[in-house]
Design an enzyme around this catalytic site. Structure first.
Site, PDB file in Angstrom:
ATOM      1  N   LYS A  53       0.844  -1.193   0.000  1.00  0.00           N
ATOM      2  CA  LYS A  53       0.000   0.000   0.000  1.00  0.00           C
ATOM      3  C   LYS A  53       0.881   1.245   0.000  1.00  0.00           C
ATOM      4  O   LYS A  53       0.652   2.182  -0.769  1.00  0.00           O
ATOM      5  CB  LYS A  53      -0.928   0.006   1.221  1.00  0.00           C
ATOM      6  CG  LYS A  53      -2.107  -0.936   1.061  1.00  0.00           C
ATOM      7  CD  LYS A  53      -2.856  -1.161   2.357  1.00  0.00           C
ATOM      8  CE  LYS A  53      -3.912  -2.248   2.166  1.00  0.00           C
ATOM      9  NZ  LYS A  53      -4.514  -2.734   3.397  1.00  0.00           N
ATOM     10  N   GLN A  97      -4.929  -1.297   9.615  1.00  0.00           N
ATOM     11  CA  GLN A  97      -4.829  -2.647   9.045  1.00  0.00           C
ATOM     12  C   GLN A  97      -5.464  -3.680   9.978  1.00  0.00           C
ATOM     13  O   GLN A  97      -5.123  -3.745  11.160  1.00  0.00           O
ATOM     14  CB  GLN A  97      -3.345  -2.971   8.790  1.00  0.00           C
ATOM     15  CG  GLN A  97      -3.106  -4.286   8.085  1.00  0.00           C
ATOM     16  CD  GLN A  97      -3.634  -4.298   6.651  1.00  0.00           C
ATOM     17  OE1 GLN A  97      -3.445  -3.353   5.898  1.00  0.00           O
ATOM     18  NE2 GLN A  97      -4.308  -5.375   6.285  1.00  0.00           N
ATOM     19  N   ASP A 120     -11.378   2.911   4.073  1.00  0.00           N
ATOM     20  CA  ASP A 120     -11.777   1.504   3.994  1.00  0.00           C
ATOM     21  C   ASP A 120     -13.298   1.378   3.942  1.00  0.00           C
ATOM     22  O   ASP A 120     -13.827   0.310   3.629  1.00  0.00           O
ATOM     23  CB  ASP A 120     -11.264   0.740   5.237  1.00  0.00           C
ATOM     24  CG  ASP A 120     -10.140  -0.225   4.895  1.00  0.00           C
ATOM     25  OD1 ASP A 120      -9.970  -0.528   3.686  1.00  0.00           O
ATOM     26  OD2 ASP A 120      -9.449  -0.675   5.819  1.00  0.00           O
TER      27      ASP A 120
END
Ligand code: NAD
Length: 296
Positions: A53, A97, A120
């Site tokens: 990422k 994460q 997200d």
């Protein structure tokens, strides 16, 4: 193989190209989109995701902020970091994460993120906005699937779609997005009866189960479009391992009209959509129009 291969790798490169174009224009206005990724602990798979990422964030010209915290980080310390990132004008997207170590409550942590920076799309407010058809941040994996489906079909209106899997990360938001595009949507799961029969009626099948080769070729309606979200590592020859999806690719690709491979299908689209969401968040934060072709 008779099905058209939906090349997620190539499509993701196109999306990243679009993102880079928007980043260039934003930078010309003196704005650099920034993505902060928070990793707690040292889970090997998460490490790889976070590294990829960060690399791709920099490649499209955005600022990447990585925060690595120890496995035994306490909730107040993590919440403090999230508060600082929420308040930081250089950070437009925040990603924590998952999975978090078991002593941390991921719902609490995710819901502490400013919903406008929740790239997200897991914050409860974004879930509600998506569910009610309002402008939101959309979870990256389903957004990537939707982009590929729209690209392949043009309009999805009136098509029968079956989503196998009802997770908050993939299945449920995927179903909402397909509904938003006027599909007739069925969500199938581990308790669904006659799953084969349900899948055989689908013009679009999205498989998000997490079981290698779970969907056999003879469940696929001839000409249907198959999006395989599954990522499963299995034993291969010579003591090696390889990645396969939730669909029996070889058999399904003889029946389907179009199909995504694993690897090289949905996977690359997920990171591309994370970058797309960060640009979207940045444009919104600065009162600029939505970046074209990057939102749901
Ligand atoms: P999950 O374990 O949270 O959900 C799996 C779902 O499958 C559940 O809702 C369950 O009801 C359903 N299921 C299980 N057994 C079933 C059965 N026998 N019949 C019908 N349904 C059944 O998983 P998830 O997070 O949604 O991920 C699913 C898969 O997608 C995994 O392989 C994961 O690695 C992969 N994934 C890929 C990406 C990507 O970027 N490509 C992103 C997220 C998840």
């Amino acid at each position: 193989m008779t099905a058209t291969l939906i090349d997620g790798k190539a499509f993701a490169a196109k999306v990243r190209g679009k993102v880079a174009g928007h980043v260039t224009r934003l930078k010309e206005m003196g704005i650099t989109p920034g993505l902060a990724v928070v990793l707690v602990g040292a889970d090997a798979a998460s490490e790889v995701y976070v590294r990829n990422k960060g690399k791709m964030t920099v490649e499209v010209g955005m600022a990447s902020f990585e925060h690595r915290l120890a496995e035994d980080t306490q909730e107040d310390e993590l919440m403090g970091l999230i508060d600082r990132l929420n308040a930081d004008p250089e950070v437009h997207g925040i990603l924590v994460q998952l999975p978090l170590p078991p002593h941390l409550n991921s719902d609490l942590v995710i819901n502490a993120i400013d919903p406008a920076k929740d790239v997200d799309g897991f914050h409860i407010l974004n879930v509600g906005l998506l569910g009610t058809g309002q402008r939101s941040m959309v979870p990256c994996t389903p957004l990537g699937c939707l982009m590929m489906l729209r690209d392949h079909h043009g309009s999805l209106s009136g098509l029968n779609a079956v989503v196998i899997g009802r997770s908050n990360i993939v299945g449920k938001p995927m179903a909402q997005l397909l509904l938003g595009d006027s599909c007739t949507v069925t969500i199938a799961h581990s308790r669904t009866k006659d799953l084969a029969d349900v899948v055989r009626r689908a013009d679009i099948v999205v498989a998000a189960v997490g079981r290698p080769g779970f969907v056999p070729g003879d469940w696929i309606k001839p000409g249907a479009t198959v999006i395989d979200v599954g990522i499963n590592r299995i034993e291969a020859e010579g003591g090696k391992t390889r990645l396969v999806g939730d669909v029996d690719f070889a058999a399904a690709s003889e029946v389907a009209g179009a199909i995504t491979p694993v690897p090289g299908g949905v996977g690359p689209m997920t990171i591309a959509c994370l970058l797309a969401n960060t640009v979207t968040a940045c444009c919104r934060a600065n009162g600029l129009p939505e970046p074209e072709g990057l939102t749901a």
